[in-house]
Design an enzyme around this catalytic site. Structure first.
Site, PDB file in Angstrom:
ATOM      1  N   LEU A  68       0.808  -1.219   0.000  1.00 51.29           N
ATOM      2  CA  LEU A  68       0.000   0.000   0.000  1.00 51.29           C
ATOM      3  C   LEU A  68       0.847   1.277   0.000  1.00 51.29           C
ATOM      4  CD1 LEU A  68      -2.861  -1.009   2.482  1.00 51.29           C
ATOM      5  CD2 LEU A  68      -2.995  -0.829  -0.005  1.00 51.29           C
ATOM      6  N   HIS A  69       1.951   1.295   0.765  1.00 47.59           N
ATOM      7  CA  HIS A  69       2.822   2.473   0.822  1.00 47.59           C
ATOM      8  C   HIS A  69       2.013   3.749   1.043  1.00 47.59           C
ATOM      9  CE1 HIS A  69       6.054  -0.174  -0.388  1.00 47.59           C
ATOM     10  NE2 HIS A  69       5.408  -0.527  -1.476  1.00 47.59           N
ATOM     11  N   LEU A  70       1.222   3.737   2.095  1.00 50.59           N
ATOM     12  CA  LEU A  70       0.267   4.820   2.333  1.00 50.59           C
ATOM     13  C   LEU A  70       0.917   6.162   2.643  1.00 50.59           C
ATOM     14  CD1 LEU A  70      -2.416   2.894   4.436  1.00 50.59           C
ATOM     15  CD2 LEU A  70      -2.499   3.487   2.013  1.00 50.59           C
TER      16      LEU A  70
ATOM     17  N   GLU B 185       3.880  -4.449   3.448  1.00 44.55           N
ATOM     18  CA  GLU B 185       5.141  -3.931   3.986  1.00 44.55           C
ATOM     19  C   GLU B 185       5.097  -3.687   5.494  1.00 44.55           C
ATOM     20  OE1 GLU B 185       2.887  -0.247   2.469  1.00 44.55           O
ATOM     21  OE2 GLU B 185       3.176  -2.344   1.857  1.00 44.55           O
TER      22      GLU B 185
END
Length: 213
Positions: free
Chosen positions: A95-97, A118
């Site tokens: 997602l790497h929000l 992650e």
């Protein structure tokens, strides 16, 4: 549980979230796995392989989301997929929000549960789902760098491996983590002279010992 594997639609993303072997394990444990038609093509996996492993092939992404509770992706949902996500969904993907505030807002509006690959940690603090991506990134960094060292691509025309009468190229790797280690392995394998920069003495000791100075 009904598990869905959609085709990745992010530009230049060719991977698929589950292999037929993974589908076979899930189906064997009583889960129903839906795979969107063509989801594995970019990774060289045909629909027949998924069907043979027990998956049900569905024709569209919309149908897949409608039938699934858990949706397993490689990359984060893109804007065209936001309307497909409902409150009952669990989205499991990278997602790497921190770099995607619009995605955070969109996911919050749906009311779904979203779990980022992650952020999955083992008791020792390691990140088992992020590490493989980091290894690939490290190996690719040298491969991509090689292309830009070539004269036709605007580089200096450096040959990392060297040759008779030609010095080996120099590679500097900043950071000795998982990405850095993989980059060093690739660069050393090509015969380059490699320098590692890191602010942790124990990391540098590891590199010194592992690569024999």
């Amino acid at each position: 549980m009904n598990i869905g594997v959609p085709k990745e639609r992010k530009i230049q993303e060719y991977r698929v979230a589950l292999t037929p072997d993974a589908v076979r394990v899930l189906a064997g444990r009583g889960h129903t796995v839906f795979v969107e038609r063509g989801a594995g093509v970019g990774s060289g996996i045909a629909d027949d392989a998924y069907a043979g492993a027990g998956a049900r092939i569905v024709g569209t992404e919309k149908e897949l989301f409608r039938k699934s509770g858990l949706v397993v992706k490689v990359k984060e949902p893109i804007p065209s997929e936001y309307p497909l996500i409902k409150e009952h969904h669990v989205i499991f993907s990278y997602l790497h929000l921190a770099a995607a505030p619009a995605l955070v807002t969109a996911l919050k509006k749906t009311g779904c549960r979203a779990i980022a690959f992650e952020t999955v940690e083992l008791p020792d603090g390691s990140l088992p789902l992020l590490a493989p991506m980091s290894r690939i990134a490290g190996r690719l960094s040298v491969q991509v760098g090689l292309q830009f060292l070539q004269k036709p691509n605007g580089g200096k025309g450096v040959l990392l491996s060297g040759s008779a009468g030609v010095r080996n190229g120099n590679v500097t790797v900043i950071g000795g983590g998982v990405v850095g280690l993989s980059a060093v392995v690739s660069a050393v394998g090509l015969g380059a002279e490699v320098t590692v920069i890191d602010n942790k003495p124990e990391k540098l000791e590891y590199f010194y010992d592992h690569f024999e100075g």
